[in-house]
Design a protein around this motif. Structure first.
Motif, PDB file in Angstrom:
ATOM      1  N   GLU A 200      51.837  91.886  32.184  1.00  0.00           N
ATOM      2  CA  GLU A 200      52.430  90.607  31.742  1.00  0.00           C
ATOM      3  C   GLU A 200      53.878  90.620  30.958  1.00  0.00           C
ATOM      4  OE1 GLU A 200      49.851  88.855  28.985  1.00  0.00           O
ATOM      5  OE2 GLU A 200      48.104  88.829  30.400  1.00  0.00           O
ATOM      6  N   THR A 201      54.267  92.102  30.686  1.00  0.00           N
ATOM      7  CA  THR A 201      55.448  91.983  29.990  1.00  0.00           C
ATOM      8  C   THR A 201      56.567  92.848  30.757  1.00  0.00           C
ATOM      9  OG1 THR A 201      54.648  93.994  28.717  1.00  0.00           O
ATOM     10  CG2 THR A 201      54.303  91.860  27.578  1.00  0.00           C
ATOM     11  N   GLY A 202      56.366  93.376  31.876  1.00  0.00           N
ATOM     12  CA  GLY A 202      57.172  93.750  32.789  1.00  0.00           C
ATOM     13  C   GLY A 202      57.523  94.994  32.594  1.00  0.00           C
ATOM     14  N   LEU A 203      56.766  95.765  32.077  1.00  0.00           N
ATOM     15  CA  LEU A 203      57.174  97.402  31.905  1.00  0.00           C
ATOM     16  C   LEU A 203      56.748  98.065  33.081  1.00  0.00           C
ATOM     17  CD1 LEU A 203      57.732  96.726  28.961  1.00  0.00           C
ATOM     18  CD2 LEU A 203      56.123  98.784  28.174  1.00  0.00           C
ATOM     19  N   PRO A 204      57.358  99.359  33.199  1.00  0.00           N
ATOM     20  CA  PRO A 204      56.807  99.990  34.429  1.00  0.00           C
ATOM     21  C   PRO A 204      55.302 100.405  34.509  1.00  0.00           C
ATOM     22  CG  PRO A 204      58.739 101.045  33.208  1.00  0.00           C
ATOM     23  CD  PRO A 204      58.225 100.038  32.452  1.00  0.00           C
ATOM     24  N   LEU A 205      54.705 100.405  35.704  1.00  0.00           N
ATOM     25  CA  LEU A 205      53.294 100.366  35.541  1.00  0.00           C
ATOM     26  C   LEU A 205      52.674 101.730  35.096  1.00  0.00           C
ATOM     27  CD1 LEU A 205      52.404  98.595  39.357  1.00  0.00           C
ATOM     28  CD2 LEU A 205      52.311  97.735  36.727  1.00  0.00           C
ATOM     29  N   ALA A 206      53.412 102.672  35.179  1.00  0.00           N
ATOM     30  CA  ALA A 206      52.903 103.903  34.492  1.00  0.00           C
ATOM     31  C   ALA A 206      53.373 104.269  33.198  1.00  0.00           C
ATOM     32  CB  ALA A 206      53.395 105.210  35.525  1.00  0.00           C
ATOM     33  N   THR A 207      53.625 103.335  32.451  1.00  0.00           N
ATOM     34  CA  THR A 207      54.122 103.400  31.007  1.00  0.00           C
ATOM     35  C   THR A 207      52.733 103.988  30.168  1.00  0.00           C
ATOM     36  OG1 THR A 207      55.712 101.666  31.052  1.00  0.00           O
ATOM     37  CG2 THR A 207      54.526 102.142  28.762  1.00  0.00           C
ATOM     38  N   VAL A 208      51.458 103.382  30.769  1.00  0.00           N
ATOM     39  CA  VAL A 208      50.305 104.063  29.898  1.00  0.00           C
ATOM     40  C   VAL A 208      49.422 104.676  31.276  1.00  0.00           C
ATOM     41  CG1 VAL A 208      48.374 103.636  28.898  1.00  0.00           C
ATOM     42  CG2 VAL A 208      50.440 102.399  27.975  1.00  0.00           C
ATOM     43  N   GLN A 209      49.166 105.897  31.093  1.00  0.00           N
ATOM     44  CA  GLN A 209      47.944 106.412  32.139  1.00  0.00           C
ATOM     45  C   GLN A 209      47.084 106.888  31.283  1.00  0.00           C
ATOM     46  OE1 GLN A 209      50.417 108.054  35.704  1.00  0.00           O
ATOM     47  NE2 GLN A 209      51.746 108.479  33.992  1.00  0.00           N
ATOM     48  N   MET A 210      45.749 107.042  31.843  1.00  0.00           N
ATOM     49  CA  MET A 210      44.735 107.729  31.091  1.00  0.00           C
ATOM     50  C   MET A 210      43.798 108.686  32.156  1.00  0.00           C
ATOM     51  SD  MET A 210      41.311 105.824  29.495  1.00  0.00           S
ATOM     52  CE  MET A 210      40.674 105.508  31.267  1.00  0.00           C
ATOM     53  N   LEU A 211      43.635 109.830  31.670  1.00  0.00           N
ATOM     54  CA  LEU A 211      42.675 110.741  32.329  1.00  0.00           C
ATOM     55  C   LEU A 211      41.416 110.756  30.984  1.00  0.00           C
ATOM     56  CD1 LEU A 211      45.109 113.452  33.597  1.00  0.00           C
ATOM     57  CD2 LEU A 211      44.070 111.594  34.767  1.00  0.00           C
ATOM     58  N   TYR A 212      40.320 111.067  31.642  1.00  0.00           N
ATOM     59  CA  TYR A 212      39.274 111.371  30.530  1.00  0.00           C
ATOM     60  C   TYR A 212      39.010 112.730  30.104  1.00  0.00           C
ATOM     61  CZ  TYR A 212      37.647 106.788  32.197  1.00  0.00           C
ATOM     62  OH  TYR A 212      37.748 105.355  32.636  1.00  0.00           O
ATOM     63  N   ALA A 213      39.226 113.770  30.983  1.00  0.00           N
ATOM     64  CA  ALA A 213      38.998 114.944  30.656  1.00  0.00           C
ATOM     65  C   ALA A 213      39.340 115.851  31.996  1.00  0.00           C
ATOM     66  CB  ALA A 213      37.568 115.450  30.607  1.00  0.00           C
ATOM     67  N   THR A 214      40.000 117.210  31.489  1.00  0.00           N
ATOM     68  CA  THR A 214      40.391 118.137  32.365  1.00  0.00           C
ATOM     69  C   THR A 214      39.946 119.354  32.246  1.00  0.00           C
ATOM     70  OG1 THR A 214      42.238 118.636  31.120  1.00  0.00           O
ATOM     71  CG2 THR A 214      42.622 116.960  32.455  1.00  0.00           C
ATOM     72  N   SER A 215      40.048 120.442  32.976  1.00  0.00           N
ATOM     73  CA  SER A 215      39.799 121.794  32.368  1.00  0.00           C
ATOM     74  C   SER A 215      40.319 122.205  31.343  1.00  0.00           C
ATOM     75  CB  SER A 215      39.795 122.715  33.716  1.00  0.00           C
ATOM     76  OG  SER A 215      41.112 122.976  33.976  1.00  0.00           O
ATOM     77  N   ARG A 216      40.098 123.399  30.594  1.00  0.00           N
ATOM     78  CA  ARG A 216      41.029 123.853  29.571  1.00  0.00           C
ATOM     79  C   ARG A 216      42.439 124.304  30.048  1.00  0.00           C
ATOM     80  NH1 ARG A 216      42.200 128.646  26.791  1.00  0.00           N
ATOM     81  NH2 ARG A 216      42.391 128.122  24.804  1.00  0.00           N
ATOM     82  N   ALA A 217      42.435 125.040  31.455  1.00  0.00           N
ATOM     83  CA  ALA A 217      43.604 125.714  31.997  1.00  0.00           C
ATOM     84  C   ALA A 217      44.522 124.430  32.339  1.00  0.00           C
ATOM     85  CB  ALA A 217      43.025 126.423  33.113  1.00  0.00           C
ATOM     86  N   ASP A 218      43.893 123.223  32.869  1.00  0.00           N
ATOM     87  CA  ASP A 218      44.715 122.192  33.304  1.00  0.00           C
ATOM     88  C   ASP A 218      45.333 121.506  32.253  1.00  0.00           C
ATOM     89  OD1 ASP A 218      44.526 122.879  36.118  1.00  0.00           O
ATOM     90  OD2 ASP A 218      42.924 121.239  36.290  1.00  0.00           O
ATOM     91  N   GLY A 219      44.533 121.324  31.102  1.00  0.00           N
ATOM     92  CA  GLY A 219      45.371 120.737  29.830  1.00  0.00           C
ATOM     93  C   GLY A 219      46.251 121.224  29.221  1.00  0.00           C
ATOM     94  N   LEU A 220      46.210 122.743  29.368  1.00  0.00           N
ATOM     95  CA  LEU A 220      47.171 123.713  28.798  1.00  0.00           C
ATOM     96  C   LEU A 220      48.434 123.663  29.591  1.00  0.00           C
ATOM     97  CD1 LEU A 220      45.205 126.739  27.806  1.00  0.00           C
ATOM     98  CD2 LEU A 220      46.212 125.078  26.202  1.00  0.00           C
ATOM     99  N   LYS A 221      48.079 123.533  30.999  1.00  0.00           N
ATOM    100  CA  LYS A 221      49.202 123.869  32.023  1.00  0.00           C
ATOM    101  C   LYS A 221      50.083 122.388  31.969  1.00  0.00           C
ATOM    102  CE  LYS A 221      49.805 123.996  37.126  1.00  0.00           C
ATOM    103  NZ  LYS A 221      49.248 124.351  38.323  1.00  0.00           N
ATOM    104  N   MET A 222      49.357 121.046  31.739  1.00  0.00           N
ATOM    105  CA  MET A 222      50.091 119.768  31.483  1.00  0.00           C
ATOM    106  C   MET A 222      51.102 119.813  30.276  1.00  0.00           C
ATOM    107  SD  MET A 222      47.268 116.455  32.140  1.00  0.00           S
ATOM    108  CE  MET A 222      48.710 115.376  31.917  1.00  0.00           C
ATOM    109  N   VAL A 223      50.728 120.480  29.048  1.00  0.00           N
ATOM    110  CA  VAL A 223      51.532 120.461  28.018  1.00  0.00           C
ATOM    111  C   VAL A 223      52.650 121.143  28.250  1.00  0.00           C
ATOM    112  CG1 VAL A 223      51.531 121.076  25.681  1.00  0.00           C
ATOM    113  CG2 VAL A 223      49.704 119.753  26.505  1.00  0.00           C
ATOM    114  N   GLY A 224      52.318 122.485  29.148  1.00  0.00           N
ATOM    115  CA  GLY A 224      53.566 123.301  29.240  1.00  0.00           C
ATOM    116  C   GLY A 224      54.406 122.923  30.515  1.00  0.00           C
TER     117      GLY A 224
END
Length: 524
Positions: A200-224
């Motif tokens: 409704e406000t014209g922001l990029p569609l990927a301004t907010v994304q959501m994942l429910y869970a990841t493996s511990r390794a993938d969560g760490l990999k995302m942050v790094g």
């Protein structure tokens, strides 16, 4: 069984699953209907790619676009308040009224609106102009922010709507939210409303994304990952430190809220003057929300003697007679049991009835423990074990000097409180311990329990490690919280028309308008 979709690049899609999980209702211990996916790295990779693109697109949009999104999101949450709170109640056991509907949801929308105001105003960016040298600087967006929300505030600290989320978006960054496994359905509802507000406000569609869970390794990999601009985490010390290690290795800013026992010192004059009143105040604060607040008063330091004994007896009576609340999850229940055992092994004595829990729901007895100051100082680390829940430790000190030593042995905390006599007769003692307490906490209180955290521009919800990962920043308090998700951009001898509007000597003619879902610059 149905598996909920994840939100990536503005689309609801079936996750590239590496597993599933199913939350449970803590009030009944029964599984909740739906299952939720554990995303594999391909989902993480896609979300990071989309966020990186959204970060570039957000830079070309005016601050008003972010402000309007946050305002609209708040409106949509309010329109669905009852259904959101009903789902949060089912997943957390927290009461709909007054906690969720009348306290936490209004706080959530208030934060979003404060962040919108800060985004539109722009003063948070601290634009600085050295006209003589033609050097100018301001804080700008840092890039995609990953937000890990906690279990105890399903709305006000939620990765999809809470304070970290609001600050990150207001500063101009897209957010990848990690939904909490204890309340994924609540997160799903908020994510749907966020996407609606984005469209409704014209922001990029990927301004907010959501994942429910990841493996511990993938969560760490995302942050790094090099595409991640910053991260925010509220939760256990072990998980937070693992994320911090990865972030530090690559230089990614990460803002942590980990653990805090929030010491309360009651000085002799205050105890004599109003011990009964303070026993009631402490009990109410400690047991509020079944003790599941990061600012819960988990450590009380008293001067030993007759007045202290009377205070303790009153607290024991109130702990035993107060209803036993529901804990947020079986994991919280297990960790609380372990913490109480650790405190007892360190020398603490349990003073309360340990048979009052309800086995049909997730719960533990209201628990009050006691230890001498000498015993505390012999094993200060173990005596500071965080018992997250309806539990507190009383330390009886033999002197003001011993109280100073106890405070000196404390780790960093979010808050610390000193109660003193109203006639100022405790001032000498206060002056001896206040400097020690001040160095150990982010927020110092007088004559007031620490449980509430006002959403005020002057608030500091942070503190020395391990209360937070950096003592110079706050997770609550706008506009200060926005600067966590920024970098300082400097412009040296840059031509005037190439400068951001806030750094131009004269703002250019024209104004941004939302036309057919897109922000464009139109003549005034």
């Amino acid at each position: 069984m149905y598996s909920a979709p994840v939100l990536i690049a503005g689309e609801w899609r079936q996750a590239a699953e590496s597993g599933r999980f199913q939350p449970a209702n803590p009030s009944t211990r029964a599984p909740i209907e739906h299952q939720y996916p554990v995303s594999s790295w391909s989902d993480c990779d896609a979300a990071l790619d989309a966020a990186e693109q959204a970060a570039q697109e957000l830079k070309s949009l005016p601050a008003q676009a972010r402000a309007r999104f946050l305002e609209r999101f708040a409106e949509l949450i309010e329109a669905e308040a009852e259904s959101i709170c009903a789902r949060a109640h089912e997943e957390t056991g927290l009461p709909v009224k007054p906690r969720l509907l009348e306290v936490e949801l209004p706080r959530t929308t208030n934060q979003l609106r404060q962040a919108a105001s800060a985004a539109a105003d722009g003063s948070w960016a601290r634009a600085t102009i050295d006209t003589a040298a033609n050097i100018r600087s301001l804080h700008g967006p840092i890039g995609p922010v990953i937000v890990f929300g906690p279990n105890n505030f399903p709305l006000a600290f939620n990765g999809l709507a809470g304070g970290d989320f609001a600050a990150a978006v207001a500063a101009g960054n897209p957010v990848i939210a990690k939904a909490h496994s204890a309340h994924p359905g609540t997160c799903l509802m908020l994510a749907k409303l966020a996407l609606q507000a984005i469209k409704e406000t014209g922001l990029p569609l990927a301004t907010v994304q959501m994942l429910y869970a990841t493996s511990r390794a993938d969560g760490l990999k995302m942050v790094g990952d090099s595409r991640t601009g910053a991260a925010a985490f509220t939760g256990s010390r072990a998980a937070g430190l693992a994320l911090k290690q990865v972030a530090d290795a690559v230089g990614t800013p990460i803002y942590l809220e980990l653990s805090s026992i929030n010491p309360v010192v009651v000085l002799p004059g205050a105890l004599r003057e109003r011990g009964n009143e303070l026993a009631e105040e402490f009990t109410s604060s400690c047991l509020m929300g079944t003790g599941q607040f990061c600012t819960n008063p988990g450590l009380v330091i008293l001067p030993s003697g007759k007045d202290a004994e009377q205070f303790v007896n009153l607290c024991v009576e109130r702990f035993n007679s107060s209803p036993v609340g529901t804990l947020l999850s079986a994991g919280v229940e297990t960790n609380l049991s372990r913490a109480v055992e650790e405190l007892q092994t360190a020398g603490a004595t349990c003073l309360t009835d340990n048979t009052t829990a309800d086995p049909t729901r997730v719960s533990r007895p209201n628990t009050l423990l006691r230890v001498t100051g000498q015993a505390f100082l012999q094993q200060p680390e173990r005596c500071q074990t965080e018992a997250f829940g309806n539990t507190a430790l009383i330390v009886e000190s033999d002197s003001i000097d011993e109280t100073r030593q106890i405070l000196g042995a404390l780790e960093g905390n979010l808050t610390g409180c000193i109660y003193s006599a109203r006639d100022d007769s405790d001032d000498s003692d206060y002056n001896q311990i206040e400097p020690v307490m001040r160095n150990k906490v982010g927020r110092l209180l007088n004559d007031k329990m620490p449980t509430g955290v006002a959403v005020s521009p002057a608030m500091n919800h942070g503190g020395p490690f391990p209360a937070s990962g950096h003592p110079g920043f706050t997770a609550v308090g706008i506009p200060a919280s926005l600067t966590r998700f920024s970098k300082l951009d400097c412009y040296d001898n840059v031509r005037a028309h190439r400068l951001p509007p806030a750094l131009q000597d004269e703002n250019p003619t024209g104004a941004w308008r939302l036309v057919d879902g897109e922000w464009t610059k139109a003549p005034l």
